[in-house]
Write a protein that holds these residues in place. Structure first.
Motif, mmCIF file in Angstrom:
data_model
loop_
_atom_site.group_PDB
_atom_site.id
_atom_site.type_symbol
_atom_site.label_atom_id
_atom_site.label_comp_id
_atom_site.label_asym_id
_atom_site.label_seq_id
_atom_site.Cartn_x
_atom_site.Cartn_y
_atom_site.Cartn_z
ATOM 1 N N GLN A 88 0.303 -1.396 0.176
ATOM 2 C CA GLN A 88 0.225 0.014 0.664
ATOM 3 C C GLN A 88 0.863 0.945 0.386
ATOM 4 O O GLN A 88 0.539 2.347 -1.079
ATOM 5 C CB GLN A 88 -1.096 0.210 0.972
ATOM 6 C CG GLN A 88 -2.371 -1.290 1.150
ATOM 7 C CD GLN A 88 -2.773 -0.952 0.012
ATOM 8 O OE1 GLN A 88 -4.014 -0.296 -0.134
ATOM 9 N NE2 GLN A 88 -3.938 -2.152 -0.576
ATOM 10 N N VAL A 89 1.911 1.154 1.050
ATOM 11 C CA VAL A 89 3.055 2.335 0.456
ATOM 12 C C VAL A 89 3.425 2.883 -0.314
ATOM 13 O O VAL A 89 3.635 3.970 -1.416
ATOM 14 C CB VAL A 89 4.019 2.375 1.724
ATOM 15 C CG1 VAL A 89 5.168 2.954 1.735
ATOM 16 C CG2 VAL A 89 3.759 2.137 3.343
ATOM 17 N N ARG A 90 4.147 1.657 -0.862
ATOM 18 C CA ARG A 90 4.359 1.294 -2.931
ATOM 19 C C ARG A 90 3.361 2.377 -3.486
ATOM 20 O O ARG A 90 3.581 3.004 -4.336
ATOM 21 C CB ARG A 90 4.844 -0.050 -3.185
ATOM 22 C CG ARG A 90 5.398 0.041 -4.475
ATOM 23 C CD ARG A 90 5.248 -1.334 -5.092
ATOM 24 N NE ARG A 90 3.823 -2.108 -5.104
ATOM 25 C CZ ARG A 90 3.121 -1.255 -5.944
ATOM 26 N NH1 ARG A 90 3.713 -0.665 -7.522
ATOM 27 N NH2 ARG A 90 1.982 -1.737 -6.305
ATOM 28 N N HIS A 91 1.854 2.050 -3.140
ATOM 29 C CA HIS A 91 1.051 2.133 -4.235
ATOM 30 C C HIS A 91 0.995 3.782 -4.129
ATOM 31 O O HIS A 91 0.682 4.511 -4.957
ATOM 32 C CB HIS A 91 -0.035 1.678 -3.806
ATOM 33 C CG HIS A 91 -1.641 2.364 -5.015
ATOM 34 N ND1 HIS A 91 -1.750 1.763 -6.157
ATOM 35 C CD2 HIS A 91 -2.742 2.680 -4.385
ATOM 36 C CE1 HIS A 91 -2.587 2.656 -6.239
ATOM 37 N NE2 HIS A 91 -3.184 3.105 -5.591
ATOM 38 N N LEU A 92 1.174 4.429 -2.970
ATOM 39 C CA LEU A 92 0.639 5.717 -2.571
ATOM 40 C C LEU A 92 1.768 6.867 -2.949
ATOM 41 O O LEU A 92 1.450 7.226 -3.946
ATOM 42 C CB LEU A 92 0.520 5.348 -0.977
ATOM 43 C CG LEU A 92 -0.476 6.267 -0.566
ATOM 44 C CD1 LEU A 92 -0.271 5.927 1.121
ATOM 45 C CD2 LEU A 92 -1.441 6.279 -0.690
ATOM 46 N N LEU A 93 3.195 5.945 -3.234
ATOM 47 C CA LEU A 93 4.319 6.519 -4.092
ATOM 48 C C LEU A 93 4.447 6.530 -5.348
ATOM 49 O O LEU A 93 5.372 7.464 -5.630
ATOM 50 C CB LEU A 93 5.805 5.967 -3.229
ATOM 51 C CG LEU A 93 5.304 5.679 -1.761
ATOM 52 C CD1 LEU A 93 6.720 5.742 -1.614
ATOM 53 C CD2 LEU A 93 5.630 7.536 -1.114
ATOM 54 N N VAL A 94 3.394 5.779 -5.648
ATOM 55 C CA VAL A 94 3.241 5.911 -7.054
ATOM 56 C C VAL A 94 2.772 7.722 -7.824
ATOM 57 O O VAL A 94 3.035 8.232 -8.902
ATOM 58 C CB VAL A 94 2.192 5.294 -7.354
ATOM 59 C CG1 VAL A 94 1.996 5.375 -9.622
ATOM 60 C CG2 VAL A 94 2.742 3.610 -7.621
ATOM 61 N N PRO A 137 12.287 8.008 -13.058
ATOM 62 C CA PRO A 137 11.746 7.237 -13.412
ATOM 63 C C PRO A 137 12.787 6.145 -12.411
ATOM 64 O O PRO A 137 11.822 5.132 -13.094
ATOM 65 C CB PRO A 137 12.655 7.254 -15.028
ATOM 66 C CG PRO A 137 13.534 8.883 -14.946
ATOM 67 C CD PRO A 137 12.635 9.811 -14.106
ATOM 68 N N ASN A 138 13.949 6.855 -12.097
ATOM 69 C CA ASN A 138 14.433 5.451 -11.295
ATOM 70 C C ASN A 138 13.379 5.609 -9.796
ATOM 71 O O ASN A 138 13.809 4.068 -9.638
ATOM 72 C CB ASN A 138 15.394 6.089 -10.432
ATOM 73 C CG ASN A 138 16.810 6.881 -11.472
ATOM 74 O OD1 ASN A 138 17.152 5.948 -12.875
ATOM 75 N ND2 ASN A 138 17.435 7.772 -11.392
ATOM 76 N N LEU A 139 12.511 6.335 -9.522
ATOM 77 C CA LEU A 139 11.476 5.757 -8.373
ATOM 78 C C LEU A 139 10.499 5.282 -8.607
ATOM 79 O O LEU A 139 10.317 3.883 -8.243
ATOM 80 C CB LEU A 139 10.662 7.338 -8.097
ATOM 81 C CG LEU A 139 9.863 6.833 -6.983
ATOM 82 C CD1 LEU A 139 10.127 6.459 -5.327
ATOM 83 C CD2 LEU A 139 9.240 8.179 -6.671
ATOM 84 N N ARG A 140 9.973 5.286 -10.288
ATOM 85 C CA ARG A 140 8.727 4.293 -10.676
ATOM 86 C C ARG A 140 9.951 2.308 -11.061
ATOM 87 O O ARG A 140 9.071 1.927 -10.553
ATOM 88 C CB ARG A 140 8.855 4.910 -12.218
ATOM 89 C CG ARG A 140 7.648 3.955 -13.283
ATOM 90 C CD ARG A 140 7.461 4.366 -14.554
ATOM 91 N NE ARG A 140 6.757 5.629 -13.800
ATOM 92 C CZ ARG A 140 5.904 6.039 -13.983
ATOM 93 N NH1 ARG A 140 4.650 5.006 -13.636
ATOM 94 N NH2 ARG A 140 5.515 7.379 -13.887
ATOM 95 N N SER A 141 10.690 3.110 -11.053
ATOM 96 C CA SER A 141 11.895 1.668 -11.623
ATOM 97 C C SER A 141 11.639 0.503 -10.564
ATOM 98 O O SER A 141 12.203 -0.841 -9.511
ATOM 99 C CB SER A 141 12.924 1.514 -12.222
ATOM 100 O OG SER A 141 13.588 0.748 -12.458
ATOM 101 N N PHE A 142 11.913 1.482 -9.347
ATOM 102 C CA PHE A 142 12.484 0.954 -7.682
ATOM 103 C C PHE A 142 11.094 0.660 -7.132
ATOM 104 O O PHE A 142 10.584 -0.727 -6.892
ATOM 105 C CB PHE A 142 12.797 2.153 -7.259
ATOM 106 C CG PHE A 142 12.707 1.332 -5.292
ATOM 107 C CD1 PHE A 142 13.941 0.751 -4.821
ATOM 108 C CD2 PHE A 142 11.837 1.690 -4.338
ATOM 109 C CE1 PHE A 142 13.710 0.528 -3.485
ATOM 110 C CE2 PHE A 142 11.680 1.400 -3.253
ATOM 111 C CZ PHE A 142 13.141 1.098 -2.671
ATOM 112 N N LEU A 143 9.903 1.190 -7.592
ATOM 113 C CA LEU A 143 8.310 0.533 -7.083
ATOM 114 C C LEU A 143 8.034 -0.652 -7.572
ATOM 115 O O LEU A 143 7.680 -1.271 -6.791
ATOM 116 C CB LEU A 143 7.670 2.161 -7.180
ATOM 117 C CG LEU A 143 7.708 3.349 -6.031
ATOM 118 C CD1 LEU A 143 6.710 4.336 -6.520
ATOM 119 C CD2 LEU A 143 7.780 2.974 -4.919
#
Length: 821
Positions: free
Chosen positions: A665-671, A777-783
């Motif tokens: 859920q945290v990962r989803h929020l950070l999208v 892009p780095n954040l998207r890849s990490f998530l």
């Protein structure tokens, strides 16, 4: 005017009362209160309509808080209904029932032994063979097995009613898997809370000693001299009509509630799949019908039973209560021959007469029935309610297969006051009632519960239940007539942490977290909706689109009307990804392990259901936020209940599920942070993300009001002290996973968690916030990577901790082998 006085006055006026042919449980024909109600008159006469209406509302709330439900075949579970007026019986009247039921239990046990043993009843023509052998409850594979078990009947239930004279009559027997005791215990608990003064004044028999005797009887049922026999309660599962009753009984007895998949048979022994080992089971309190109990020898398509159970019973390596084949005793055709059977098997006259019954397989009885079709109730020997239809239709059905039908007198059952209506229009109206009474073989004889489960009938169908109060003959008389109970083992009972239980606990954690996080997200979005729904081009309006986009990713976007959309998410359990669906799934998961929880856990759904009902009845937008907040309060209370659980594998698995789901859920929020929308919009989005992650206060204390992507990512991804961060969730999941019996430090789930922990720790926030065009892009890849790892981790946990072998297959679906040329 007091309700009791109104009731008495109404019965004294024929035009306001009911049929004069019915025996009234409260008022004698001369208008005087019957003896048990005379003892209660001082208190009962002070209860008015307003008070009884309030009590009725409390009963509804308490039953909802305890999660008490009942589901008719093919229907969704509905709330259990308890009438606030108890059914009160004096000691003298119940003594007749007590003695009669003890004799009846002895008779049913002897009948069961004879039908599966020597069959003298069939040989001598006392009972026609066709009346027995045509009944589906007759389990042929157990024939002659009773020679190894002279007491196959440990517990029974009998439905009783009074006729017009007030005499008790037997309406039917329940021996296959007698239900209702759990409901009776719940009725007593609730009614004693809502009518404490009347309860104390009554001086009635408490039920607890009977429960102790029941527990002792099951332990004493084990074959051989075992110092600590293992007892389990076998249930069909949460979709059973009486799932609550089964779980409540198991919880009160202190025995594990298991399903067929939790057990296996090896070399004739029944074993329970406890964590990392197989534990022998000595006694099974069976709530699965015999036909479904063993797919190897009975119904091959059953997934409810245990393959090989019948053989284990025949080899006396497990005791099944009641014995396989006991369902034949529920055959209503046997009622027609009960007096003769009693004389033959016990050498006694039958004490409790049955409702007059005729088996249509007998030519004389058939002629009698066909002449009186208008006045008799016709039913199949397989059970069920009376058949509907015009006499000519019933005649054709009976004549097509006479041996499959019985007819019974329609008794004018006794009536008792039953509360109807609301606070201003309510009254206690007379309604027909019956009683389900219970017996258990305790020591060398059968003991009858001094109490039972009352049923309020309407058109032959049960519409509510009643608590049955049996008053003591003398003050100081021991409850249930049991001064002391036979000693039982004080050792620990068989642990119920089977793989299925772990799986349910895992999903309890996941669904609770999922519901909580979506509620927080909805509340954060609702704030933006209230401020910016009419200003779509402002920074707030654009941030609203981002946040509702997150909600859409979880549940799909069905409407541009925010009020309609949010209502759907809160109320529609059929909508995938909605709060309502997560809460319904949470309820189902908890129901599967109901015996593991205290009754406090069901108050969660009482709070949630009342919040949803309020929302249904209120169209205002503000009500959505209020109802969502109350639902969130209910969900959060689960953490308090969980905190009081014993620290066993089930508790650890709840936490594993909760923290894995929180990480997702945290990962989803950070999208929401992966795209840039402008400084003002991003600031609103960051604030909403912090609110949804319950980290606004923590962020404010640490960073003041300066909201930046780097600070939010550091707080929600890496901070080891923030309970809402991914790093914290991964660390806690690692601790709880390591505490599970199957974990060794090198299992695949532990390796995956270690890898994810390292990745979170070594990730540089500065790299994640780096901009590449219009997004990060780095954040998207990490998530994306973290999400995939969490998915793989959940699968690995299931493979290691939940797997119990291949799913059962129907024997008829095996592939056909071609002959070898």
């Amino acid at each position: 005017m007091p309700v009791l006085k109104e009731y008495v006055a109404a019965l004294s006026q024929p035009t306001l009362g009911t049929e004069a042919t019915r025996y009234d449980e409260v008022v004698a024909p001369d208008g005087v209160l019957r003896p048990p109600w005379k003892r209660l008159a001082a208190v009962a006469s002070g209860i008015g309509a307003g008070e009884l209406s309030r009590v009725d509302e409390q009963i509804v709330r308490f039953l909802a808080d305890d999660g008490v439900t009942y589901s008719r075949p093919g229907e969704r579970p509905t709330a259990w209904r308890l009438d606030p007026v108890p059914l009160v019986v004096d000691a003298g009247s119940w003594r007749e029932v007590e003695v009669g039921l003890a004799q009846r239990a002895e008779l049913l046990n002897a009948l069961l032994v004879d039908l599966y043993g020597e069959r003298t009843l069939l040989r001598d023509g006392i009972v026609p063979a066709a009346a027995v052998l045509a009944h589906p409850g007759f389990t042929r594979i157990m024939a002659y097995g009773s020679r190894n078990d002279p007491r196959p009947l440990v517990t029974t239930a009998t439905d009783l009613g009074r006729d017009a004279t007030g005499a008790w009559r037997v309406l039917g027997d329940r021996a296959q898997a007698p239900s209702g005791l759990g409901y009776a215990l719940e009725n007593r608990k609730v009614l004693s809370r809502v009518l404490p003064e009347l309860y104390r004044e009554a001086d009635l028999h408490r039920m607890a000693p009977y429960l102790w005797a029941f527990r002792s009887a099951l332990l004493q049922s084990a074959h051989g001299e075992l110092p600590d026999p293992r007892v389990v309660v076998l249930t069909p599962g949460t979709h059973s009509e009486t799932a609550y009753d089964q779980a409540a009984l198991a919880s009160n007895l202190g025995f594990p509630l298991v399903q067929g998949s939790d057990l296996t048979v090896r070399d004739g022994w029944v074993l329970m799949k406890a964590l990392g080992r197989l534990e022998r089971v000595d006694v099974i309190l069976r709530r699965v019908d015999a036909a479904w109990s063993d797919p190897l020898e009975l119904r091959g398509d059953s997934q409810l039973g245990v393959a090989g159970l019948a053989e284990a019973v025949r080899r006396s390596r497990v005791r099944v209560v009641n014995g396989l084949g006991a369902g034949v005793l529920e055959n209503p055709a046997l009622l027609a021959y009960a007096p003769a059977v009693c004389e033959h098997l016990l050498g006694e006259s039958l004490r409790l007469p049955t409702v007059p019954t005729w088996w249509c397989g007998d030519p004389d009885a058939l002629a009698h029935v066909l002449d009186r079709l208008d006045s008799l109730a016709v039913r199949s020997i397989e059970g069920g309610p009376p058949l509907d239809g015009r006499p000519e239709i019933l005649r054709r059905r009976i004549l097509a297969a006479p041996h499959r039908f019985v007819a019974q007198e329609r008794l004018p059952l006794s009536q008792a006051p039953t509360w109807t209506g609301g606070r201003t229009t309510g009254q206690a109206a007379p309604r027909p009632v019956s009683v389900r009474a219970f017996t258990v073989r305790y020591g060398s004889s059968y003991r009858t519960l001094l109490g039972g489960l009352g049923n309020v009938l309407q058109d032959g169908r049960t519409v509510a239940s009643k608590d049955v109060w049996v008053l003591k003959a003398e003050t100081g008389e021991p409850d249930q007539g049991l001064a002391e109970v036979m000693p039982v083992s004080s050792g620990r009972s068989l642990p119920a942490t089977v793989p299925r239980v772990l799986e349910d606990m895992f999903w309890v954690g996941r669904y609770a977290e999922r519901a909580e996080d979506l509620l927080r997200l909805l509340l954060a979005a609702h704030v933006l909706v209230e401020d910016y729904r009419s200003r779509p081009r402002t920074s707030g309006g654009l941030s609203l689109e981002v946040i509702t986009g997150l909600i859409g990713r979880l549940s799909g976007r069905a409407s541009d009307d925010y009020d309609e959309e949010f209502r759907s998410l809160l109320l529609d359990p059929e909508r995938p990804g909605s709060v309502a669906q997560s809460l319904e799934a949470l309820r189902d998961a908890l129901s599967g392990v109901r015996d593991q929880w205290s009754s406090d856990v069901w108050r969660i759904f009482g709070v949630v259901d009342r919040a949803q009902s309020t929302l249904v009845g209120s169209p205002g937008s503000h009500q959505m936020a209020e109802s969502a907040g109350r639902m969130l309060t209910g969900v959060l209370s689960l953490a308090g209940v969980t905190a009081n659980m014993i620290r066993d594998p089930g508790w650890h698995m709840i936490s594993v599920g909760r923290y894995l789901e929180r990480g997702q859920q945290v990962r989803h929020l950070l999208v929401a942070l992966t795209e840039r929308h402008g400084l003002d919009v991003d600031r609103e989005v960051l604030a909403a993300v912090l609110a949804a992650a319950e980290s606004s206060v923590t962020h404010r204390r640490r960073y003041r009001d300066y909201v930046r992507p780097a600070g939010v990512l550091d707080l929600l991804l890496k901070d080891p002290e923030n309970p809402r961060s991914l790093g914290f969730s991964v660390a806690r999941a690692t601790e709880h996973l390591a505490a599970l019996p199957a974990s060794t430090g090198s299992t695949r789930p532990e390796r995956l968690l270690a890898a994810l922990t390292t990745e979170v720790e070594e990730t540089d926030v500065a790299v994640l916030v780096a901009i590449g065009g219009a997004d990060r892009p780095n954040l998207r890849s990490f998530l994306d990577t973290a999400g995939a790892q969490l998915d793989r981790l959940a699968e690995a946990v299931a493979d290691l901790h939940f797997a119990t072998g291949p799913a059962p297959r129907r024997f008829g679906s095996l592939p056909t082998l071609e002959p070898v040329p």
